[in-house]
Scaffold this active site. Structure first.
Site, mmCIF file in Angstrom:
data_model
loop_
_atom_site.group_PDB
_atom_site.id
_atom_site.type_symbol
_atom_site.label_atom_id
_atom_site.label_comp_id
_atom_site.label_asym_id
_atom_site.label_seq_id
_atom_site.Cartn_x
_atom_site.Cartn_y
_atom_site.Cartn_z
ATOM 1 N N VAL A 46 26.112 55.316 37.609
ATOM 2 C CA VAL A 46 27.287 54.736 36.960
ATOM 3 C C VAL A 46 28.565 55.338 37.543
ATOM 4 C CG1 VAL A 46 28.503 54.376 34.779
ATOM 5 C CG2 VAL A 46 26.005 54.307 34.842
ATOM 6 N N ALA A 89 33.952 65.473 40.195
ATOM 7 C CA ALA A 89 33.239 66.737 40.023
ATOM 8 C C ALA A 89 31.734 66.498 40.070
ATOM 9 C CB ALA A 89 33.626 67.390 38.708
ATOM 10 N N LYS A 94 25.834 59.033 25.112
ATOM 11 C CA LYS A 94 25.413 58.792 23.732
ATOM 12 C C LYS A 94 24.823 60.038 23.084
ATOM 13 C CE LYS A 94 21.583 57.373 26.248
ATOM 14 N NZ LYS A 94 21.567 56.844 27.619
ATOM 15 N N GLU A 107 32.946 52.937 24.949
ATOM 16 C CA GLU A 107 32.332 51.613 24.940
ATOM 17 C C GLU A 107 30.974 51.598 25.632
ATOM 18 O OE1 GLU A 107 31.465 48.419 23.723
ATOM 19 O OE2 GLU A 107 33.656 48.385 23.527
ATOM 20 N N GLY A 118 25.349 49.427 27.266
ATOM 21 C CA GLY A 118 25.709 49.215 28.666
ATOM 22 C C GLY A 118 26.954 48.351 28.810
ATOM 23 N N GLU A 132 12.299 56.361 33.296
ATOM 24 C CA GLU A 132 12.322 57.636 34.004
ATOM 25 C C GLU A 132 10.895 58.118 34.232
ATOM 26 O OE1 GLU A 132 15.042 59.008 35.094
ATOM 27 O OE2 GLU A 132 16.479 57.684 34.093
ATOM 28 N N ASP A 186 16.443 57.768 22.424
ATOM 29 C CA ASP A 186 17.647 57.131 22.948
ATOM 30 C C ASP A 186 18.207 56.125 21.947
ATOM 31 O OD1 ASP A 186 19.324 56.224 25.506
ATOM 32 O OD2 ASP A 186 18.506 54.407 24.597
ATOM 33 N N LYS A 209 21.921 55.984 19.641
ATOM 34 C CA LYS A 209 22.809 54.831 19.575
ATOM 35 C C LYS A 209 22.951 54.313 18.145
ATOM 36 C CE LYS A 209 21.626 53.653 24.326
ATOM 37 N NZ LYS A 209 20.816 52.808 25.230
#
Length: 458
Positions: free
Chosen positions: A17, A46, A106, A130, A135, A191, A202, A206
């Site tokens: 991202v 960074a 998140k 957002e 996503g 993953e 996850d 959210k």
């Protein structure tokens, strides 16, 4: 050519991202400046390792390992590192310096949101997020702004693309969970360690964010009830299809009235559930996400789109960048989060829901009456009952203490004919339904409980 003032943007993280955000800031800089009324200068990125391989080629001089110095020279800080630390420390440093912060983290928001929002309010900065849920789907801003004057009653969300991809393949292609998960891993949807996704962690993060925002109440992550999809079997998915339903991992946030006290509270929970195939969420396929909002005045609203992906999520991040930049141009303090309602977060046992319970029972007279009595004693009303043709191939498994000859394996197991009962319940408290399932498991006429699934969306 119009001369704009310059706003300095620091980017923390250059993963899938982050690298796309950097690319778009460089490629679309002039266009973004015309929308904002100020030029957006990416002053640095960074990273932990400047020489690491990356999907997007970016100017090398932008990379630095000194995140703190980069933050102190920025007007807007975009945090896309992920994880809790050091991201939390960097975000606090940025907010305390007066910079606006944009994050897609998140986990950080679900665990430390109140701390971060308070830090932003203290200095008049703004925290944008957002991209933290859904996503590319715009859901945070609609809940925070567009529906601020409405009363959100319920949210049903498919907010994890990996689990939706897996469950969708199980439904459409008839695959097992293990086979579908292997394909998800091959395609980059899962993953190497998929626990956060298939374990529901996850989605729970959210759900905490959505519930806090929708109900103007701080909902801690530890208050979100969570079940993953690891127990969902091909048999359950096939049975759901035959019944005109589909299994989805849902994040559910809703207002409730505690039956014991009459006090209004909220619930946030994540679990696999059955929904009818004519419900809008049933048509969400692949790795897509969707959030279904039910509000008092606006009615039913659906937000649908790509729930992940580098360039897709970068779209949501850049939307926040433009909003933050416009605020800097116009001036004025940031808008504080609205958590003043402070409704109590109710235990999952207070949730009103429905169950579909699949039982293997002894094929003998009086079984249905015994099952119905157990349900009635638990305060659970039966809506539907389906019974399969009895089979004589089942093997009755008894506890060792009740075996015909403990320790003597010369006695063959006694074949016991069984039948399958699929029971649909009316709405009842989750606590009553769970206690009733335990009573059924202990019943002499029930040989096994094959499946217990909640029914949502009706």
């Amino acid at each position: 050519m119009i001369e704009y003032r310059s706003l300095r943007i620091a980017l923390l993280g250059a993963g899938s991202v982050g690298s796309q955000v950097a690319r778009l800031l460089l490629v679309q800089g002039d266009e973004l400046a015309s929308r904002v009324g100020a030029s957006l200068e990416l002053v640095g990125i960074a990273v932990r390792d400047i020489d690491a391989a990356r999907d997007v080629e970016l100017p090398r001089h932008l990379y630095t390992t000194d995140a703190s110095s980069l933050i102190l020279g920025a007007d807007i800080v975009v945090e896309l590192m992920g994880g809790i630390e050091p991201a939390r420390g960097y975000v606090l440093q940025a907010l305390n310096s007066g910079a606006d912060v944009i994050t897609a983290n998140k986990a950080l928001l679900a665990t430390h949101g109140p701390e971060l929002f308070e830090a932003a309010e203290q200095v008049g900065a703004q925290l944008y997020y957002e991209a933290a849920v859904g996503g590319a789907i715009p859901i945070i801003r609609p809940l925070r702004d567009s529906l601020a004057g409405d009363r959100v009653n319920r949210i049903l969300g498919i907010v994890n693309g990996t689990t939706n991809f897996v469950l969708d393949r199980m439904d459409v292609n008839g695959e097992t969970l293990q086979d579908a998960l292997a394909i998800a891993t091959e395609r980059g949807y899962a993953e190497a360690d998929p626990t956060a996704d298939i374990g529901g962690y996850d989605a729970a993060q959210k759900a905490a964010i959505l519930a806090s925002l929708a109900f103007h109440t701080t909902v801690p992550l530890e208050s979100v009830y969570r079940e993953g999809i690891t127990g969902v079997s091909k048999v359950q998915v096939d049975a759901a299809r035959e019944a005109g339903m589909v299994i989805k991992l849902l994040a559910i946030c809703e207002r409730l009235t505690d039956p014991a006290t009459g006090i209004e509270g909220v619930s946030a929970r994540v679990y696999p559930a059955l929904i009818r195939r004519d419900h809008p969420l049933a048509a969400v396929h692949g790795a897509h996400n969707a959030v279904f909002v039910q509000s008092a005045a606006a009615g039913d609203l659906m937000f649908y789109g790509a729930g992940a992906g580098g360039v897709e999520t970068a779209s949501a991040v850049l939307g926040d960048v433009v909003s933050a930049a416009r605020r800097h141009v116009v001036g004025g303090p940031g808008v504080a989060e609205s958590t003043h309602a402070q409704l109590p977060v109710l235990d999952v046992g207070r949730v009103i829901t429905r169950y579909q319970i699949t039982l293997e029972v002894a094929d003998q007279p009086g079984v249905l009456a015994a099952v119905a009595r157990t349900l009635s004693d638990g305060g659970v009303s039966v809506e539907t009952v389906q019974q399969s043709v009895a089979t004589a191939t089942g093997m009755l498994t008894l506890p060792a203490a009740f075996s015909a000859s403990a320790g003597d394996d010369s006695v063959p197991p006694h074949p016991a004919p069984t039948a399958t009962l699929v029971i649909g319940t009316h709405e009842a408290e989750e606590a009553a339904l769970a206690a009733t399932v335990e009573s059924l498991a202990a019943s002499d006429v029930v040989t096994a409980i094959s499946s217990v699934l909640r029914v949502e969306g009706s």
